[in-house]
Design a protein around this motif. Structure first.
Motif, PDB file in Angstrom:
ATOM      1  N   ALA A  92       0.823  -1.214   0.000  1.00 35.91           N
ATOM      2  CA  ALA A  92       0.000   0.000   0.000  1.00 35.91           C
ATOM      3  C   ALA A  92       0.856   1.262   0.000  1.00 35.91           C
ATOM      4  O   ALA A  92       0.473   2.286  -0.586  1.00 35.91           O
ATOM      5  CB  ALA A  92      -0.930  -0.004   1.218  1.00 35.91           C
TER       6      ALA A  92
ATOM      7  N   TRP B 298       2.077   1.819  -3.595  1.00 38.05           N
ATOM      8  CA  TRP B 298       0.904   2.253  -4.365  1.00 38.05           C
ATOM      9  C   TRP B 298       0.606   3.727  -4.107  1.00 38.05           C
ATOM     10  O   TRP B 298       0.435   4.520  -5.039  1.00 38.05           O
ATOM     11  CB  TRP B 298      -0.289   1.376  -3.983  1.00 38.05           C
ATOM     12  CG  TRP B 298      -1.585   1.784  -4.616  1.00 38.05           C
ATOM     13  CD1 TRP B 298      -2.538   2.603  -4.086  1.00 38.05           C
ATOM     14  CD2 TRP B 298      -2.077   1.403  -5.906  1.00 38.05           C
ATOM     15  NE1 TRP B 298      -3.594   2.756  -4.951  1.00 38.05           N
ATOM     16  CE2 TRP B 298      -3.338   2.027  -6.069  1.00 38.05           C
ATOM     17  CE3 TRP B 298      -1.573   0.593  -6.922  1.00 38.05           C
ATOM     18  CZ2 TRP B 298      -4.094   1.858  -7.234  1.00 38.05           C
ATOM     19  CZ3 TRP B 298      -2.340   0.425  -8.072  1.00 38.05           C
ATOM     20  CH2 TRP B 298      -3.581   1.057  -8.215  1.00 38.05           C
ATOM     21  N   GLN B 299       0.560   4.118  -2.838  1.00 38.88           N
ATOM     22  CA  GLN B 299       0.203   5.496  -2.491  1.00 38.88           C
ATOM     23  C   GLN B 299       1.266   6.482  -2.952  1.00 38.88           C
ATOM     24  O   GLN B 299       0.952   7.580  -3.404  1.00 38.88           O
ATOM     25  CB  GLN B 299      -0.019   5.622  -0.989  1.00 38.88           C
ATOM     26  CG  GLN B 299      -0.726   6.907  -0.585  1.00 38.88           C
ATOM     27  CD  GLN B 299      -2.096   7.039  -1.222  1.00 38.88           C
ATOM     28  OE1 GLN B 299      -2.922   6.133  -1.116  1.00 38.88           O
ATOM     29  NE2 GLN B 299      -2.336   8.139  -1.908  1.00 38.88           N
ATOM     30  N   ARG B 300       2.544   6.078  -2.839  1.00 35.85           N
ATOM     31  CA  ARG B 300       3.622   6.983  -3.271  1.00 35.85           C
ATOM     32  C   ARG B 300       3.540   7.277  -4.756  1.00 35.85           C
ATOM     33  O   ARG B 300       3.720   8.419  -5.188  1.00 35.85           O
ATOM     34  CB  ARG B 300       4.985   6.379  -2.910  1.00 35.85           C
ATOM     35  CG  ARG B 300       6.183   7.225  -3.332  1.00 35.85           C
ATOM     36  CD  ARG B 300       7.425   6.834  -2.577  1.00 35.85           C
ATOM     37  NE  ARG B 300       7.787   5.437  -2.759  1.00 35.85           N
ATOM     38  CZ  ARG B 300       8.622   5.001  -3.722  1.00 35.85           C
ATOM     39  NH1 ARG B 300       9.156   5.869  -4.580  1.00 35.85           N
ATOM     40  NH2 ARG B 300       8.919   3.727  -3.818  1.00 35.85           N
TER      41      ARG B 300
ATOM     42  N   LEU C  96       0.838   7.217  -6.616  1.00 38.46           N
ATOM     43  CA  LEU C  96      -0.314   8.090  -6.840  1.00 38.46           C
ATOM     44  C   LEU C  96      -0.021   9.514  -6.377  1.00 38.46           C
ATOM     45  O   LEU C  96      -0.354  10.485  -7.065  1.00 38.46           O
ATOM     46  CB  LEU C  96      -1.544   7.548  -6.111  1.00 38.46           C
ATOM     47  CG  LEU C  96      -2.129   6.236  -6.622  1.00 38.46           C
ATOM     48  CD1 LEU C  96      -3.325   5.838  -5.774  1.00 38.46           C
ATOM     49  CD2 LEU C  96      -2.538   6.335  -8.089  1.00 38.46           C
ATOM     50  N   ASP C  97       0.599   9.652  -5.207  1.00 38.10           N
ATOM     51  CA  ASP C  97       0.847  10.982  -4.635  1.00 38.10           C
ATOM     52  C   ASP C  97       1.695  11.842  -5.560  1.00 38.10           C
ATOM     53  O   ASP C  97       1.384  13.016  -5.804  1.00 38.10           O
ATOM     54  CB  ASP C  97       1.549  10.851  -3.281  1.00 38.10           C
ATOM     55  CG  ASP C  97       0.616  10.378  -2.179  1.00 38.10           C
ATOM     56  OD1 ASP C  97      -0.617  10.385  -2.385  1.00 38.10           O
ATOM     57  OD2 ASP C  97       1.118   9.973  -1.107  1.00 38.10           O
TER      58      ASP C  97
ATOM     59  N   THR D 118      -1.595  12.851  -7.947  1.00 38.79           N
ATOM     60  CA  THR D 118      -2.058  13.912  -7.062  1.00 38.79           C
ATOM     61  C   THR D 118      -1.199  15.163  -7.208  1.00 38.79           C
ATOM     62  O   THR D 118      -1.707  16.287  -7.130  1.00 38.79           O
ATOM     63  CB  THR D 118      -2.068  13.427  -5.597  1.00 38.79           C
ATOM     64  OG1 THR D 118      -2.858  12.235  -5.513  1.00 38.79           O
ATOM     65  CG2 THR D 118      -2.660  14.478  -4.681  1.00 38.79           C
TER      66      THR D 118
END
Length: 269
Positions: free
Chosen positions: A115, A118-120, A122-123, A127
């Protein structure tokens, strides 16, 4: 130089362009190309030392009078983006051209994509593009002129194995580009993306090193493996991507809107 010659040779004279991830690779090539066409350029990124080195290098390569500055900011942090963009606008005037180039790539099989990874992805890749577009767009709409160019990837147009998070983020950038382009289509602002294939940058050099470490192949063999997806059998050069980016920024390119242009030797058609 008379006004007609200035318009011909420096078509972006008077415009302020901000390039995220501007210290190296595609971002630096875009900044250089924008400077040579007369724009005032802000190099934005997280590494103050790298930005200063890029500024010094570009200053020696550009014609006298070229205006270039740096701005430290983190595209994944909304407050950092808004403060950085405000400081840049105070220095050079409103941001007329935004090049959303900052990005990261990390490879991992899907089962090993946690996770945090994944978040990195996207960020930074998705984003960050969102934050920067939101910060720059109001002044463009007020001026009834603006150019937003998002540097995506052919990963945003097709699938890349072992890069699920990166691929998903770049697909998101393409979707954001298309949706925002429709919103501003009658406002004098265009929003487009360029989608490079494997390009000879630090990201690809890291990928080559990763292949060498994991497979024991030689560096040249690893580079050839990455280049194999390009029908021209080579890596794209940063300057080739920059040429596409700058073309989208010209007044004459106003009909280009919502496009995601692959710069990849025919990899995606």
């Amino acid at each position: 130089m008379n006004q007609a010659l200035i318009s011909q040779h420096m078509p972006l004279s008077g415009k302020h362009a901000l390039v995220t991830g501007g210290a190296r690779g595609i971002g630096a090539a875009c900044a250089q190309a924008l400077l040579l066409r007369g724009a005032r350029v802000t190099l934005a990124g997280r590494d103050a030392q790298a930005l200063a080195a890029a500024q010094a290098s570009m200053s020696t390569a550009c014609p006298p009078g070229a205006e270039i500055a740096t701005q430290v900011l983190d595209v994944a942090d909304e407050d950092s983006v808004r403060a950085g963009f405000a400081a840049s606008a105070e220095r050079f005037g409103r941001i007329d051209i935004l090049i959303n180039n900052a990005g990261q790539a990390a490879a991992a099989p899907f089962g090993k994509t946690d996770a945090a990874l994944w978040q990195r992805m996207l960020d930074v890749n998705l984003t960050g593009t969102f934050h920067c577009a939101q910060a720059a767009l109001p002044a463009m709409l007020e001026a009834k002129w603006g150019r937003i160019v998002n540097v995506a990837s052919t990963a945003g147009l097709t699938g890349y194995r072992y890069a699920t998070a990166y691929t998903a983020a770049k697909h998101g950038v393409v979707g954001l580009t298309r949706a925002l382009a429709l919103e501003v289509a009658t406002k004098g602002v265009t929003v487009n993306a360029v989608c490079p294939g494997y390009t000879d940058t630090d990201i690809v050099r890291d990928a080559v090193a990763n292949i060498v470490a994991k497979t024991g192949r030689g560096e040249e063999e690893a580079r050839a493996e990455l280049a194999a997806g390009n029908p021209q059998k080579r890596l794209v050069q940063s300057e080739e991507v920059a040429n596409a980016v700058v073309w989208l920024c010209l007044a004459e390119s106003a009909a280009m809107n919502g496009q995601s242009i692959a710069v990849a030797g025919g990899e995606v058609m």
